[in-house]
Design an enzyme around this catalytic site. Structure first.
Site, PDB file in Angstrom:
ATOM      1  N   LYS A   1       8.111  -0.546   6.276  1.00  0.00           N
ATOM      2  CA  LYS A   1       6.873   0.828   5.804  1.00  0.00           C
ATOM      3  C   LYS A   1       9.022   1.594   5.350  1.00  0.00           C
ATOM      4  CE  LYS A   1       3.171   2.340   7.601  1.00  0.00           C
ATOM      5  NZ  LYS A   1       2.121   2.762   8.016  1.00  0.00           N
TER       6      LYS A   1
ATOM      7  N   ASP B   1      -3.781   9.089  15.243  1.00  0.00           N
ATOM      8  CA  ASP B   1      -5.018   8.856  14.035  1.00  0.00           C
ATOM      9  C   ASP B   1      -5.685   8.084  13.954  1.00  0.00           C
ATOM     10  OD1 ASP B   1      -2.869   9.056  10.981  1.00  0.00           O
ATOM     11  OD2 ASP B   1      -5.402  10.404  11.262  1.00  0.00           O
TER      12      ASP B   1
ATOM     13  N   THR C   1       4.971   4.286   2.116  1.00  0.00           N
ATOM     14  CA  THR C   1       4.935   3.354   1.165  1.00  0.00           C
ATOM     15  C   THR C   1       4.800   1.313   2.238  1.00  0.00           C
ATOM     16  OG1 THR C   1       4.887   4.188  -0.675  1.00  0.00           O
ATOM     17  CG2 THR C   1       5.323   1.258  -1.132  1.00  0.00           C
ATOM     18  N   VAL C   2       4.605   0.912   2.091  1.00  0.00           N
ATOM     19  CA  VAL C   2       4.217  -0.204   2.905  1.00  0.00           C
ATOM     20  C   VAL C   2       4.741  -1.501   1.808  1.00  0.00           C
ATOM     21  CG1 VAL C   2       3.675  -1.905   4.540  1.00  0.00           C
ATOM     22  CG2 VAL C   2       2.629   0.351   4.565  1.00  0.00           C
TER      23      VAL C   2
ATOM     24  N   ALA D   1       0.861  -1.374  -0.130  1.00  0.00           N
ATOM     25  CA  ALA D   1      -0.011   0.013   0.249  1.00  0.00           C
ATOM     26  C   ALA D   1       0.969   1.847  -0.029  1.00  0.00           C
ATOM     27  CB  ALA D   1      -1.092   0.478   1.853  1.00  0.00           C
TER      28      ALA D   1
END
Length: 660
Positions: free
Chosen positions: A47, A146, A31-32, A25
């Site tokens: 990540k 978050d 970005t992972v 993702a």
């Protein structure tokens, strides 16, 4: 035309340990990727902060990487089944990265995109595990900042599949990542709103302040979205959405989905009060309320009491949508309330009827206890029965069971060693090919890790055969039609490449393949077949060691074009040092032949020998590699020299000296 840009990290090795296998993702900050930890032979998630994110933060503040590292250390200390574990951190090409537990499943956002909304059973099951993870962070002094569906991972249920989310395992990710970037931004701009505006707490908008109650608010918005399929506020600009959280109360979910139990409205209302002081103090406090509500929701006699306890409001009408009760013993140990809280959360329903039976039992009780000799045996018998029942219940529910260890991603040897330590037996199912799990590593286990299993029981393992690969067949020397048939039968895709001349193979015959013959490839790989054009009309001559003028003449006679490139060398000036194509290569007329030409050795300086004795001057010049010619009287004094003093000449140049 669509243009796909290759991800340069794919296949790369980070820190000499993590081999990047694929991209999972891409988010706003990072970005992972999935990667293989080549040291421990397990699949992990990596990540990596985006280059733009890291460069902007580092430009504003040199301590960005240090903050990121400190946050990673803090999160790595969080050990909880519902928190995505952090294994490692570092920098790669100047970009900070985290190495985390790889969770096989989907984000809650993907689940909601597919299902739109969840039924109350599933929503509360997911919500409990979310709060358990966030509560563990709050106990360690960490605020998530978050909380949103994108940071909630729903793993595959132990029973397999995701049709019923009640049994799924939920893990919360990205603790502290936003905080590291937020800290860098705060020093530049004061306060900066980091949470996603759809889930942002009012105090973050007005004051830029976040604590445990901020996470409680965001979690309440996530529960609202799971129950209704939408967030409470929308608008044209993010700032407009953010200020709606400040100015308006979150609506009750039942106003959008009629029939939802009122207790769910009250849970959402409690978590999303605009005043932080009116919310539960942290995720643990909200988790206790949610668990008590789930225990009692399935009992019609106690649902009104739950509403009164949670919302401090008068009793309300019975809901039309019933949520199934979840008994404390059915929860994993980490999600249970303390025994006192469990008892306080339950209400005994008053027995209906049975008055005569009650009277008879009362008479029996009085008769037994009214006699002095009857009391002691009765008490002893009751105590013995209770002890036997307790021991029996413990053995058949917990005592004879243990927890299945985590064996997936381990090598066969490591899995056998871990199972032996746990006193369990292993059997093996048919192995399978897998693109990500290395050969002879555990691909699947049954029962799954953390599942209950009888002590000394058996776990079935499925080992990986690794990626399905086989060598490219040897088709060199075959006609194209035969080569194409062989490659197609091997499940490979044939592509014709540019033909080339070959002195040994006739035209139309396969000269080479790309990838080469014998290379291990996966089914469906494209194999480029290069055919022979027959013997070339011109063979490139060997020009190395020849003079440039001679090489030009030879190439011109053969119809080839010389392309000259000078370079420093100790070889004589204009001598050919190298050529491309190599000698013997078959080419057509007009082909360019690239020549590397010596510039000649570097110049040396002639020393002054005038006024020196002739023999001394001769020795000096010869010691520096100059041949010497003596004129006139060799026993006299040097009166002139040629070349003159300080002249720059090629090494080995003869120097003439006149002595008289």
């Amino acid at each position: 035309m669509d243009t796909q840009v290759a991800d340069t990290l794919l296949g790369s090795l980070i820190d000499g340990r993590y081999r990047i296998r694929g991209r999972v993702a891409r988010g706003g900050m990072a970005t992972v990727y999935t990667a293989t930890d080549e040291r421990l032979e397990r699949t992990v998630a990596v990540k990596i902060i985006h280059p733009t994110q890291a460069s902007e933060a580092q430009t504003r503040l040199a301590g960005f990487v240090a903050r990121f590292t400190e946050e990673a250390k803090t999160i790595a200390r969080l050990t909880h089944p519902n928190v995505v574990a952090v294994y490692d951190q570092g920098t790669h090409a100047g970009l900070p990265y985290l190495v985390m537990e790889y969770v096989r499943g989907r984000t809650l956002r993907e689940v909601l995109t597919e299902r739109r909304r969840l039924n109350p059973d599933e929503a509360l099951a997911i919500f409990e595990q979310m709060l358990a993870a966030i509560a563990a962070a709050h106990r360690s002094g960490v605020v998530h900042r978050d909380v949103k569906p994108e940071n909630v991972l729903v793993a595959e249920a132990p029973t397999g599949g995701m049709a019923n989310l009640v049994d799924s395992v939920v893990k919360v990710a990205d603790f502290g990542l936003a905080r590291a970037v937020e800290a860098s931004a705060d020093e530049e701009n004061g306060n900066q709103l980091m949470a996603t505006v759809a889930y942002v707490a009012p105090e973050l908008v007005t004051q830029g302040h976040a604590d445990a109650r901020t996470d409680v608010y965001s979690a309440g918005i996530v529960l609202f979205e799971m129950l209704t399929g939408r967030v409470p506020y929308d608008g044209g600009r993010p700032i407009d959405i953010a200020w709606q959280h400040v100015d308006r109360d979150v609506p009750a979910p039942s106003t959008l989905v009629p029939g939802l139990p009122p207790v769910l409205d009250d849970l959402v209302a409690r978590a999303t009060r605009r005043d932080p002081g009116a919310r539960p103090t942290d995720a643990g406090a909200l988790l206790a309320e949610v668990q008590v509500a789930r225990d009692d929701l399935g009992n019609p006699n106690t649902r009104t009491a739950v509403l009164r306890r949670i919302a401090d409001e008068p009793p309300v009408a019975q809901p039309t949508m019933v949520v199934a009760a979840v008994r404390p013993a059915e929860r994993p140990a980490w999600a249970r309330l303390p025994e006192g809280a469990q008892r306080s959360g339950r209400r005994r329903a008053a027995p209906e009827g049975g008055g005569d039976l009650r009277s008879r039992l009362g008479e029996l009780y009085d008769r037994l206890l009214g006699e002095r000799r009857g009391r002691l045996p009765l008490i002893a018998a009751v105590v013995a029965l209770v002890l036997l029942a307790g021991v029996g219940a413990w053995y058949f529910t917990l005592g004879r069971y243990t927890v299945a260890p985590q064996l997936v991603s381990l090598s066969k040897a490591d899995a056998e060693a871990r199972a032996a330590r746990a006193g369990l037996t292993l059997v093996y199912a048919e192995p399978r090919y897998d693109e990500k799990v290395p050969k002879d590593s555990v691909l699947l286990q049954d029962p799954a890790s953390a599942a209950r299993i009888v002590k000394g029981g058996t776990i079935t393992l499925t080992l990986s055969l690794g990626p399905e690969q086989f060598p490219v067949p040897d088709v060199v020397g075959k006609e194209f039609e035969l080569a194409e048939a062989d490659l197609t039968n091997a499940s490979l895709v044939v592509v014709k490449g540019n033909a080339r001349y070959d002195d040994n193979l006739p035209a139309g015959v396969v000269v080479a393949t790309n990838p080469k013959v014998g290379t291990e490839v996966k089914p469906g790989t494209k194999i480029t077949v290069i055919l022979s054009k027959g013997k070339a009309p011109v063979s490139v001559p060997n020009l190395v060691g020849k003079n440039l003028n001679e090489a030009r003449t030879i190439l011109s006679q053969l119809g080839l074009v010389a392309v000259e490139n000078y370079k420093d060398s100790d070889k004589p000036k204009d001598e050919i040092l190298g050529q491309s194509p190599a000698d013997g290569t078959g080419v057509e007329k007009g082909t360019e032949v690239k020549l590397e030409i010596s510039k000649g050795p570097p110049l040396v300086v002639v020393p002054r020998v005038v006024d020196l004795p002739c023999q001394q001057a001769k020795q000096l010049l010869e010691s520096q590699g100059f041949p010497v010619a003596v004129q006139f009287n060799p026993n006299a004094v040097v009166r002139f020299q040629n070349p003159g003093e300080n002249s720059q000449v090629p090494p080995g140049t003869q120097v003439t000296i006149g002595c008289f």
